[in-house]
Design an enzyme around this catalytic site. Structure first.
Site, PDB file in Angstrom:
ATOM      1  NE  ARG A 187     -52.369 109.599  31.104  1.00 30.78           N
ATOM      2  CZ  ARG A 187     -52.000 108.758  30.128  1.00 30.78           C
ATOM      3  NH1 ARG A 187     -51.943 109.178  28.883  1.00 30.78           N
ATOM      4  NH2 ARG A 187     -51.686 107.510  30.405  1.00 30.78           N
ATOM      5  NE  ARG A 216     -56.653 110.297  34.486  1.00 32.16           N
ATOM      6  CZ  ARG A 216     -55.466 109.696  34.358  1.00 32.16           C
ATOM      7  NH1 ARG A 216     -55.372 108.378  34.435  1.00 32.16           N
ATOM      8  NH2 ARG A 216     -54.392 110.416  34.141  1.00 32.16           N
ATOM      9  CG  HIS A 258     -45.244 115.330  35.341  1.00 33.31           C
ATOM     10  ND1 HIS A 258     -44.786 114.687  36.463  1.00 33.31           N
ATOM     11  CD2 HIS A 258     -44.767 116.580  35.418  1.00 33.31           C
ATOM     12  CE1 HIS A 258     -44.078 115.530  37.192  1.00 33.31           C
ATOM     13  NE2 HIS A 258     -44.045 116.674  36.573  1.00 33.31           N
ATOM     14  CG  ASN A 299     -49.916 102.909  32.054  1.00 33.24           C
ATOM     15  OD1 ASN A 299     -49.810 101.931  31.344  1.00 33.24           O
ATOM     16  ND2 ASN A 299     -50.133 104.122  31.586  1.00 33.24           N
ATOM     17  CG  ASP A 300     -51.427 104.138  38.233  1.00 32.43           C
ATOM     18  OD1 ASP A 300     -50.284 104.160  38.705  1.00 32.43           O
ATOM     19  OD2 ASP A 300     -52.028 105.144  37.831  1.00 32.43           O
ATOM     20  CB  CYS A 343     -57.225 103.923  28.862  1.00 29.68           C
ATOM     21  SG  CYS A 343     -57.391 104.095  30.636  1.00 29.68           S
ATOM     22  CD  GLU A 372     -55.860 104.412  37.577  1.00 29.67           C
ATOM     23  OE1 GLU A 372     -54.949 104.918  36.925  1.00 29.67           O
ATOM     24  OE2 GLU A 372     -56.611 105.076  38.331  1.00 29.67           O
ATOM     25  NE  ARG A 394     -47.154 104.957  35.726  1.00 27.05           N
ATOM     26  CZ  ARG A 394     -48.328 105.510  35.443  1.00 27.05           C
ATOM     27  NH1 ARG A 394     -49.407 105.200  36.158  1.00 27.05           N
ATOM     28  NH2 ARG A 394     -48.458 106.337  34.446  1.00 27.05           N
TER      29      ARG A 394
HETATM   30  C1  PEP Z   1     -53.009 103.959  33.812  1.00 28.53           C
HETATM   31  O1  PEP Z   1     -52.724 103.959  35.010  1.00 28.53           O
HETATM   32  O2  PEP Z   1     -52.916 102.965  33.079  1.00 28.53           O
HETATM   33  C2  PEP Z   1     -53.506 105.199  33.176  1.00 28.53           C
HETATM   34  C3  PEP Z   1     -53.991 105.216  31.974  1.00 28.53           C
HETATM   35  O3  PEP Z   1     -53.364 106.333  33.902  1.00 28.53           O
HETATM   36  P1  PEP Z   1     -51.974 107.163  33.988  1.00 28.53           P
HETATM   37  O4  PEP Z   1     -50.961 106.516  33.096  1.00 28.53           O
HETATM   38  O5  PEP Z   1     -52.298 108.553  33.604  1.00 28.53           O
HETATM   39  O6  PEP Z   1     -51.645 107.015  35.450  1.00 28.53           O
HETATM   40 MG    MG Z   2     -53.177 105.684  36.220  1.00 28.96          MG
END
Ligand code: PEP
Ligand code: MG
Length: 760
Positions: free
Chosen positions: A480, A516, A373, A639-640, A687, A616, A650
């Protein structure tokens, strides 16, 4: 038995008495040297070398050699995985080459004089899973080594492992003990990971260290009376006010609280009045500040609560500012980080904001703790940032020139003029490009054959909204909302959230916005949440699980969103990390309850937002048909999704190789999810980072994805790519990719596909 084999046996016998070899050596270097001489003698090779693994730098370092230039010892360093020696280390497998320089991994180090040697044999030195180094022999004759030599050298490596492990640790210790505190790590180049793009050149300042040092170390002579002290307080308050102002301008959602702890302490009788008492009692002002601040730092530092420990840096910062204002240091009159490259072990988001307010040039995080973050915020704030695995970097002397290249993750300590000039030229070129903004996109994005593709923006902070509009985003596909929470020193109230969300809605002027709900927990836990330490935070009380557990926090947020969406045609609320239909229904019920509450309270609000969810977790794939009858829309967070589908953290560099968005299971699961959503006529977007990956976009379009939500800076390139693609070939291509059963097959197909010319 040939003479050579006999020698192999003798070599193993000689090395079996390692204690004699160790005790007979004057020091570790001498032990290593005797070992390479012994091996080279018995194998009849003109060259034998030992490389030891330097974990901090993730590099192999030449430590002893016969045959190569002795001056290259300690100077030849190669990253694990690079060159023949690095490959042996990375794969934990021997390499035998008859013509070493024909191997594509061969790397030539002129300082070693390596070129005339044809044959190459290297084995890993490893103790269990612990990598210690590599043992190498080389010969001028081609094809000199056979499989027996490999076996013998492997046995030698295994025998040496335990002793060499100790040798390596002792050498590390010697290195650390012999280097003065300020410059224990002073490599000129460090390869790190890119966290936020751009380049920065400035003098280094170690975060917290300069102020901490000011407080801990008494000056040459303590000085200052009451009048000086009061003047220092006034100056400090003025400086903080102007920093605060800058912070509010750059980051409206941080509100007025980012320097709150400083202001409160400046007004706290226990803090300032105790200093005044000491000064009235005859103590010099500098000493009074040091002593009282020191007491607080010790007290707070011992707290078991992270949010209290976080305050230590605020006190250090404040006391450091007071001391700098009493006795301005020649190099740093304001005691701030403006224009400098900050080296920090780790940073809290709130600390990052303070640095942004001071216009820091760039940041190097000198520890393994990649807290993503912080990286995302630095990207949003356009502060170049590199994360390096070099904890010693925090011992760098204050003021050392440092250049960081956030685009590739490089750090140059005290760079040469040539390097500085090269980056300056690149910077100028970049600025020229930036002042000629991309022509304002007109109309929707369409494929070559006219299919409409909706391009939405991912947003973390209000500061990104102008770029999203400028890039022609069709709306916000992912806001976010946790970022305002992460950058503040405490949970924002409903009203504070309302004000932030209202700005998002207004700025998008009628375009859709997907809010979200809070995705905190895991590695995105704010210090003030004072959460329990979890063994597996990514599998713990994260995201929707956190908000369902803390319903008051959840309700405040949902109420703020509904109120902010008043008058908007298209607000949408999306829940992250949904694993079951049950949780989705519980979360939706919270929204419905909030609508009822607001109605009963007579507060203006939106009463029929679209309610959707993120995909996710693999658990969603099998139950997609049920979700598709309940949810209004979906967004795939790759991503998740990749993290949980493949069981790979990750953010963990050690398993980065396993984090494969192109894994066949990921591709097939994405296809299934999209098919179900399309069949139920439910909007679905993607996304995660995959949405802007130009290699993956043809596949995504081919499986039916028509909505992409991406960071606004990627919009021009993604738009150009889409305009160059026709749908039918993308569909055929996706079908082929879905037949591939291994990562290697997918990769081969991805690399075969000629990318269209996007330079137009
Ligand atoms: C994801 O998991 O792809 C996502 C967009 O959420 P974040 O990266 O904020 O976990
Ligand atoms: Mg995510």
């Amino acid at each position: 038995m040939t003479a050579k084999r006999k020698d192999l046996l003798n070599m193993l016998c000689d090395l079996s008495d390692l204690s004699a070899l160790v005790t007979g050596s004057e020091n570790i270097e001498n032990f290593l040297q005797r070992t390479v001489m012994l091996v080279s003698e018995h194998l009849g090779t003109p060259v034998c070398s030992i490389y030891l693994y330097d974990e901090t730098a993730d590099e192999l370092v030449l430590k002893a050699t016969v045959g190569l230039n002795p001056e290259s010892v300690d100077r030849v360093r190669m990253p694990s995985g690079q060159g023949l020696v690095g490959t042996v280390m990375a794969n934990s497998q021997p390499v035998r080459e008859g013509h070493a320089n024909q191997n594509p991994n061969f790397r030539y180090f002129p300082e070693t004089g390596e070129l005339p040697y044809e044959s190459f044999l290297a084995v890993p030195i490893q103790k269990g899973v612990v990598k210690i180094g590599v043992l190498v022999v080389q010969h001028t004759e081609a094809d000199y080594f056979d499989t027996t030599d490999v076996t013998a050298l492997k046995a030698t490596g295994a025998q040496l492992a335990a002793v060499l492990e100790n040798a390596r640790l002792l050498m590390d210790l010697q290195r650390l003990c012999s280097i003065p505190e300020k410059s224990a790590c002073n490599p000129s180049f460090i390869k790190g990971q890119r966290a936020s793009g751009g380049f920065a050149f400035g003098r280094a300042t170690v975060w917290g260290k300069s102020h901490a040092r000011l407080i801990a170390v008494p000056g040459e002579a303590e000085s200052g009376g009451m009048a000086d002290f009061r003047r220092a307080i006034r100056q400090t308050a003025e400086q903080l006010e102007s920093l605060q102002q800058r912070c509010v301008e750059q980051l409206p959602e941080s509100a007025s609280l980012i320097f709150a702890a400083h202001f409160m302490m400046l007004k706290d009788p226990k803090f300032i009045d105790r200093m005044i008492e000491q000064i009235e009692g005859g103590m010099p002002a500098t000493q009074a500040i040091r002593e009282i601040a020191g007491q607080y730092i010790r007290l707070f530092g011992e707290s078991p609560h992270p949010y209290i420990r976080e305050k230590v840096s605020d006190i250090e910062d404040l006391a450091g500012r007071l001391l700098s204002n009493l006795n301005p240091p020649a190099t740093d009159p304001n005691g701030n980080s403006g224009g400098k490259v900050v080296i920090a072990r780790e940073l809290y988001p709130s600390e990052l904001l303070k640095l942004a307010a001071e216009s820091v040039a760039g940041i190097v995080l000198a520890n393994g703790g990649v807290t993503s973050h912080v990286s995302i915020i630095s990207r949003s704030l356009k502060i170049p940032m590199v994360v390096v695995q070099c904890p010693d970097l925090v011992h760098l002397s204050e003021g050392t020139p440092v250049l960081i290249d956030g685009d590739v993750g490089n750090v140059y300590v005290d760079p040469s003029q040539t390097i500085i000039d090269r980056f300056d030229a690149r910077n100028r070129a970049g600025q020229q490009v930036a002042v000629q903004p991309e022509a304002q996109p007109t109309g929707p994005t369409r494929t070559l054959d006219g299919t409409k593709i909706h391009l939405f923006a991912n947003i973390n902070l209000l500061a990104e909204l102008p770029l999203a509009s400028q890039m022609g985003a069709a709306g916000i596909g992912l806001y976010r909302t946790e970022f305002p929470f992460l950058i503040r020193p405490s949970f924002p109230s409903e009203t504070e959230q309302y004000l932030v969300y209202r700005r998002v809605v207004e700025s998008m002027a009628g375009k859709p916005v997907v809010f979200r709900t809070l995705d905190i927990g895991g590695e995105k836990t704010p210090a003030y949440a004072d959460a329990d330490i979890e063994t597996n935070p990514e599998l713990g009380l994260r995201s929707i699980r956190f908000t369902l557990a803390y319903r008051d926090i959840f309700e405040q947020q949902v109420r703020a969103i509904l109120r902010a969406a008043t008058g908007s045609r298209t607000p949408a609320i999306m829940f992250p990390l949904i694993s079951s239909l049950d949780d989705f229904k519980k979360a939706r019920q919270v929204v419905n309850d909030c609508i009822d509450q607001l109605r009963a309270e007579g507060l203006e609000h939106h009463d029929h937002p679209a309610i959707g969810m993120m995909v996710e977790l693999p658990a969603v794939v099998e139950t997609m048909p049920e979700f598709a009858t309940e949810a209004d829309f979906f967004a795939i967070g790759t991503n998740d999704f990749v993290q949980y589908m493949l069981g790979v953290d990750r953010a963990n560099k050690q398993v980065a190789n396993y984090y494969r968005p192109e894994h066949p299971s990921v591709l097939r699961a994405l296809n299934r999810v999209v098919q179900v959503a399309v069949a139920h006529r439910k909007p679905i977007s993607i996304c995660g980072e995959m949405a802007h990956d130009t290699a993956m976009i043809p596949f995504l379009l081919g499986i039916g994805m028509r909505r992409l939500s991406i960071d606004p800076q990627f919009m021009p390139i993604v738009r150009r790519l889409i305009a160059s693609l026709a749908l039918e070939p993308c569909q055929a291509y996706a079908r082929t990719l879905l037949t591939a059963g291994s990562i290697a097959e997918v990769q081969a197909l991805l690399s075969q596909r000629p990318m269209p010319d996007m330079s137009r």
